[in-house]
Design a protein around this motif. Sequence first.
Motif, PDB file in Angstrom:
ATOM      1  N   GLY A  71     -19.349  73.231 -44.374  1.00 42.63           N
ATOM      2  CA  GLY A  71     -18.086  73.495 -45.068  1.00 42.63           C
ATOM      3  C   GLY A  71     -18.107  74.751 -45.920  1.00 42.63           C
ATOM      4  N   ARG A  72     -19.028  75.667 -45.628  1.00 45.41           N
ATOM      5  CA  ARG A  72     -19.184  76.889 -46.420  1.00 45.41           C
ATOM      6  C   ARG A  72     -18.943  78.137 -45.568  1.00 45.41           C
ATOM      7  N   CYS A  73     -18.765  79.269 -46.252  1.00 44.94           N
ATOM      8  CA  CYS A  73     -18.598  80.572 -45.585  1.00 44.94           C
ATOM      9  C   CYS A  73     -19.506  81.603 -46.255  1.00 44.94           C
ATOM     10  N   PRO A  74     -20.775  81.628 -45.897  1.00 44.69           N
ATOM     11  CA  PRO A  74     -21.658  82.637 -46.478  1.00 44.69           C
ATOM     12  C   PRO A  74     -21.172  84.049 -46.148  1.00 44.69           C
ATOM     13  N   GLY A  75     -21.366  84.960 -47.078  1.00 46.67           N
ATOM     14  CA  GLY A  75     -21.000  86.354 -46.828  1.00 46.67           C
ATOM     15  C   GLY A  75     -19.509  86.609 -46.779  1.00 46.67           C
ATOM     16  N   LEU A  76     -18.742  85.865 -47.542  1.00 42.65           N
ATOM     17  CA  LEU A  76     -17.287  85.984 -47.502  1.00 42.65           C
ATOM     18  C   LEU A  76     -16.796  87.360 -47.954  1.00 42.65           C
ATOM     19  N   ILE A  77     -17.441  87.935 -48.970  1.00 43.31           N
ATOM     20  CA  ILE A  77     -17.083  89.267 -49.467  1.00 43.31           C
ATOM     21  C   ILE A  77     -18.348  89.930 -49.986  1.00 43.31           C
ATOM     22  N   THR A  78     -18.433  91.235 -49.838  1.00 45.74           N
ATOM     23  CA  THR A  78     -19.603  91.956 -50.330  1.00 45.74           C
ATOM     24  C   THR A  78     -19.461  92.225 -51.828  1.00 45.74           C
ATOM     25  N   LYS A  79     -20.583  92.479 -52.468  1.00 49.99           N
ATOM     26  CA  LYS A  79     -20.567  92.808 -53.897  1.00 49.99           C
ATOM     27  C   LYS A  79     -19.773  94.092 -54.146  1.00 49.99           C
ATOM     28  N   GLN A  80     -19.853  95.036 -53.221  1.00 44.87           N
ATOM     29  CA  GLN A  80     -19.142  96.304 -53.375  1.00 44.87           C
ATOM     30  C   GLN A  80     -17.628  96.122 -53.315  1.00 44.87           C
ATOM     31  N   MET A  81     -17.152  95.215 -52.469  1.00 42.59           N
ATOM     32  CA  MET A  81     -15.713  94.981 -52.325  1.00 42.59           C
ATOM     33  C   MET A  81     -15.158  94.070 -53.417  1.00 42.59           C
ATOM     34  N   PHE A  82     -16.026  93.351 -54.093  1.00 40.90           N
ATOM     35  CA  PHE A  82     -15.620  92.354 -55.084  1.00 40.90           C
ATOM     36  C   PHE A  82     -15.406  93.030 -56.436  1.00 40.90           C
ATOM     37  N   THR A  83     -14.196  93.447 -56.675  1.00 42.26           N
ATOM     38  CA  THR A  83     -13.839  94.139 -57.909  1.00 42.26           C
ATOM     39  C   THR A  83     -12.835  93.289 -58.686  1.00 42.26           C
ATOM     40  N   PRO A  84     -12.672  93.545 -59.984  1.00 41.77           N
ATOM     41  CA  PRO A  84     -11.704  92.762 -60.760  1.00 41.77           C
ATOM     42  C   PRO A  84     -10.312  92.815 -60.135  1.00 41.77           C
ATOM     43  N   GLY A  85      -9.594  91.687 -60.244  1.00 41.05           N
ATOM     44  CA  GLY A  85      -8.250  91.599 -59.695  1.00 41.05           C
ATOM     45  C   GLY A  85      -7.866  90.165 -59.392  1.00 41.05           C
ATOM     46  N   VAL A  86      -6.737  90.018 -58.738  1.00 44.00           N
ATOM     47  CA  VAL A  86      -6.227  88.696 -58.352  1.00 44.00           C
ATOM     48  C   VAL A  86      -6.516  88.494 -56.869  1.00 44.00           C
ATOM     49  N   TYR A  87      -7.125  87.353 -56.552  1.00 41.99           N
ATOM     50  CA  TYR A  87      -7.516  87.013 -55.185  1.00 41.99           C
ATOM     51  C   TYR A  87      -6.826  85.723 -54.753  1.00 41.99           C
ATOM     52  N   LYS A  88      -6.774  85.530 -53.439  1.00 41.26           N
ATOM     53  CA  LYS A  88      -6.190  84.310 -52.875  1.00 41.26           C
ATOM     54  C   LYS A  88      -7.008  83.927 -51.644  1.00 41.26           C
ATOM     55  N   ILE A  89      -7.316  82.644 -51.546  1.00 39.34           N
ATOM     56  CA  ILE A  89      -7.933  82.108 -50.334  1.00 39.34           C
ATOM     57  C   ILE A  89      -6.920  81.160 -49.708  1.00 39.34           C
ATOM     58  N   LYS A  90      -6.609  81.390 -48.442  1.00 41.96           N
ATOM     59  CA  LYS A  90      -5.685  80.520 -47.703  1.00 41.96           C
ATOM     60  C   LYS A  90      -6.500  79.698 -46.706  1.00 41.96           C
ATOM     61  N   PHE A  91      -6.473  78.388 -46.885  1.00 41.04           N
ATOM     62  CA  PHE A  91      -7.174  77.455 -46.010  1.00 41.04           C
ATOM     63  C   PHE A  91      -6.178  76.871 -45.012  1.00 41.04           C
ATOM     64  N   GLU A  92      -6.481  76.922 -43.735  1.00 36.54           N
ATOM     65  CA  GLU A  92      -5.586  76.434 -42.672  1.00 36.54           C
ATOM     66  C   GLU A  92      -5.834  74.937 -42.455  1.00 36.54           C
ATOM     67  N   THR A  93      -5.268  74.137 -43.323  1.00 36.40           N
ATOM     68  CA  THR A  93      -5.538  72.702 -43.308  1.00 36.40           C
ATOM     69  C   THR A  93      -4.872  71.966 -42.145  1.00 36.40           C
ATOM     70  N   ALA A  94      -3.692  72.401 -41.726  1.00 35.97           N
ATOM     71  CA  ALA A  94      -3.026  71.718 -40.604  1.00 35.97           C
ATOM     72  C   ALA A  94      -3.871  71.818 -39.330  1.00 35.97           C
ATOM     73  N   GLN A  95      -4.374  73.002 -39.054  1.00 32.83           N
ATOM     74  CA  GLN A  95      -5.234  73.181 -37.865  1.00 32.83           C
ATOM     75  C   GLN A  95      -6.481  72.305 -37.966  1.00 32.83           C
ATOM     76  N   TYR A  96      -7.040  72.243 -39.159  1.00 38.33           N
ATOM     77  CA  TYR A  96      -8.246  71.434 -39.383  1.00 38.33           C
ATOM     78  C   TYR A  96      -7.976  69.963 -39.059  1.00 38.33           C
ATOM     79  N   TRP A  97      -6.905  69.395 -39.645  1.00 36.57           N
ATOM     80  CA  TRP A  97      -6.609  67.975 -39.413  1.00 36.57           C
ATOM     81  C   TRP A  97      -6.186  67.717 -37.973  1.00 36.57           C
ATOM     82  N   GLU A  98      -5.410  68.642 -37.383  1.00 40.42           N
ATOM     83  CA  GLU A  98      -4.995  68.483 -35.981  1.00 40.42           C
ATOM     84  C   GLU A  98      -6.202  68.436 -35.052  1.00 40.42           C
TER      85      GLU A  98
END
Length: 139
Positions: A71-98
Amino acid sequence: MSEYRLQQIKGHILTENKITGMTDSPSPLTIHVLNTAMGVPGSNMALSLYKKVPSTNAWSLINTRITNDDGRCPGLITKQMFTPGVYKIKFETAQYWESMGQTCFYPYVEITFTINDSGQKYHVPLLLSCFSFSTYRGS
Protein backbone atom coordinates in the motif's frame (compact mmCIF):
# COMPACT_ATOMS: atom_id res chain seq x y z
CA MET A 1 16.75 -6.72 -3.10
CA SER A 2 14.46 -4.71 -5.38
CA GLU A 3 12.15 -6.20 -7.94
CA TYR A 4 10.43 -4.62 -10.90
CA ARG A 5 6.96 -5.28 -12.21
CA LEU A 6 4.69 -3.86 -14.85
CA GLN A 7 1.29 -2.67 -13.73
CA GLN A 8 -1.70 -1.61 -15.75
CA ILE A 9 -4.49 0.80 -14.89
CA LYS A 10 -7.78 -0.08 -16.57
CA GLY A 11 -5.94 -1.42 -19.61
CA HIS A 12 -4.70 2.01 -20.70
CA ILE A 13 -1.70 3.21 -18.72
CA LEU A 14 1.35 0.98 -18.45
CA THR A 15 4.03 1.94 -15.93
CA GLU A 16 7.05 0.30 -14.41
CA ASN A 17 7.20 0.67 -10.63
CA LYS A 18 10.19 -0.20 -8.52
CA ILE A 19 8.98 -2.21 -5.54
CA THR A 20 11.03 -1.46 -2.41
CA GLY A 21 10.51 -1.04 1.29
CA MET A 22 9.70 2.38 2.72
CA THR A 23 13.24 2.72 4.13
CA ASP A 24 14.66 2.40 0.60
CA SER A 25 12.66 5.40 -0.57
CA PRO A 26 14.60 8.60 -1.17
CA SER A 27 11.29 10.47 -1.18
CA PRO A 28 10.72 13.08 1.55
CA LEU A 29 6.98 12.41 1.07
CA THR A 30 5.60 8.95 1.74
CA ILE A 31 2.09 7.52 1.69
CA HIS A 32 0.48 4.38 3.01
CA VAL A 33 -3.02 3.23 2.01
CA LEU A 34 -4.75 0.87 4.43
CA ASN A 35 -8.00 -0.89 3.59
CA THR A 36 -9.52 -0.81 7.07
CA ALA A 37 -12.66 -2.67 5.94
CA MET A 38 -10.63 -5.77 5.13
CA GLY A 39 -7.60 -5.18 7.36
CA VAL A 40 -5.12 -5.23 4.48
CA PRO A 41 -2.85 -2.76 2.67
CA GLY A 42 -4.48 -0.82 -0.19
CA SER A 43 -2.39 -2.38 -2.96
CA ASN A 44 -2.68 -1.60 -6.67
CA MET A 45 -4.38 1.76 -6.15
CA ALA A 46 -3.66 4.46 -8.73
CA LEU A 47 -2.75 7.88 -7.40
CA SER A 48 -1.49 11.22 -8.68
CA LEU A 49 0.63 13.85 -6.94
CA TYR A 50 0.12 17.53 -7.82
CA LYS A 51 1.60 20.86 -6.73
CA LYS A 52 -0.33 24.13 -6.87
CA VAL A 53 1.14 26.82 -9.12
CA PRO A 54 0.74 30.03 -7.07
CA SER A 55 0.67 32.41 -10.04
CA THR A 56 -2.25 30.64 -11.74
CA ASN A 57 -3.88 28.61 -8.94
CA ALA A 58 -3.69 25.65 -11.34
CA TRP A 59 -2.45 22.19 -10.32
CA SER A 60 0.74 20.87 -11.90
CA LEU A 61 1.01 17.07 -12.16
CA ILE A 62 4.24 15.79 -10.61
CA ASN A 63 3.83 12.02 -10.70
CA THR A 64 1.35 9.18 -11.18
CA ARG A 65 1.91 5.86 -9.47
CA ILE A 66 0.29 2.66 -8.25
CA THR A 67 0.62 1.49 -4.67
CA ASN A 68 2.73 -1.61 -4.13
CA ASP A 69 1.70 -4.78 -2.28
CA ASP A 70 2.20 -2.98 1.03
CA GLY A 71 0.00 0.00 0.00
CA ARG A 72 3.00 2.32 -0.41
CA CYS A 73 4.64 4.32 -3.23
CA PRO A 74 8.39 4.56 -2.66
CA GLY A 75 10.09 7.35 -4.59
CA LEU A 76 6.95 9.42 -5.04
CA ILE A 77 8.89 12.71 -5.33
CA THR A 78 12.57 13.59 -5.30
CA LYS A 79 14.14 15.82 -2.66
CA GLN A 80 15.02 18.32 -5.39
CA MET A 81 11.41 18.61 -6.59
CA PHE A 82 10.00 18.78 -3.06
CA THR A 83 9.85 22.50 -2.37
CA PRO A 84 7.56 24.52 -0.08
CA GLY A 85 4.01 24.91 -1.39
CA VAL A 86 0.56 23.36 -1.52
CA TYR A 87 0.35 19.74 -2.69
CA LYS A 88 -2.50 17.35 -3.47
CA ILE A 89 -2.62 13.58 -3.72
CA LYS A 90 -5.57 12.13 -5.64
CA PHE A 91 -6.33 8.49 -4.85
CA GLU A 92 -8.47 6.62 -7.42
CA THR A 93 -10.67 4.79 -4.94
CA ALA A 94 -13.48 3.80 -7.32
CA GLN A 95 -11.07 1.87 -9.55
CA TYR A 96 -9.57 0.23 -6.47
CA TRP A 97 -12.92 -1.00 -5.11
CA GLU A 98 -14.19 -2.00 -8.58
CA SER A 99 -11.11 -4.21 -9.02
CA MET A 100 -12.36 -6.17 -5.99
CA GLY A 101 -15.94 -6.36 -7.25
CA GLN A 102 -17.23 -3.71 -4.83
CA THR A 103 -18.70 -0.24 -5.10
CA CYS A 104 -17.84 2.78 -3.00
CA PHE A 105 -19.34 6.09 -1.99
CA TYR A 106 -16.26 8.22 -2.78
CA PRO A 107 -15.04 7.77 -6.40
CA TYR A 108 -11.74 9.40 -5.45
CA VAL A 109 -10.08 10.94 -2.41
CA GLU A 110 -8.06 14.13 -2.65
CA ILE A 111 -5.80 15.08 0.24
CA THR A 112 -4.48 18.63 0.07
CA PHE A 113 -1.70 19.79 2.39
CA THR A 114 0.87 22.56 2.82
CA ILE A 115 4.61 22.01 3.00
CA ASN A 116 6.48 24.80 4.76
CA ASP A 117 9.75 23.03 5.56
CA SER A 118 10.82 20.80 2.67
CA GLY A 119 13.78 19.58 4.73
CA GLN A 120 11.44 17.48 6.88
CA LYS A 121 9.99 14.09 6.02
CA TYR A 122 6.21 13.92 5.61
CA HIS A 123 4.02 10.82 5.78
CA VAL A 124 0.36 10.87 4.61
CA PRO A 125 -1.61 7.72 5.48
CA LEU A 126 -5.03 7.04 3.97
CA LEU A 127 -7.33 4.78 5.99
CA LEU A 128 -10.09 3.59 3.71
CA SER A 129 -13.33 1.64 3.55
CA CYS A 130 -16.09 1.62 0.91
CA PHE A 131 -18.01 4.37 2.72
CA SER A 132 -15.41 6.33 4.68
CA PHE A 133 -11.84 7.54 4.78
CA SER A 134 -9.52 9.37 7.16
CA THR A 135 -6.02 10.76 7.05
CA TYR A 136 -3.49 12.50 9.25
CA ARG A 137 0.10 13.67 9.16
CA GLY A 138 2.11 10.67 10.18
CA SER A 139 5.75 10.36 11.11
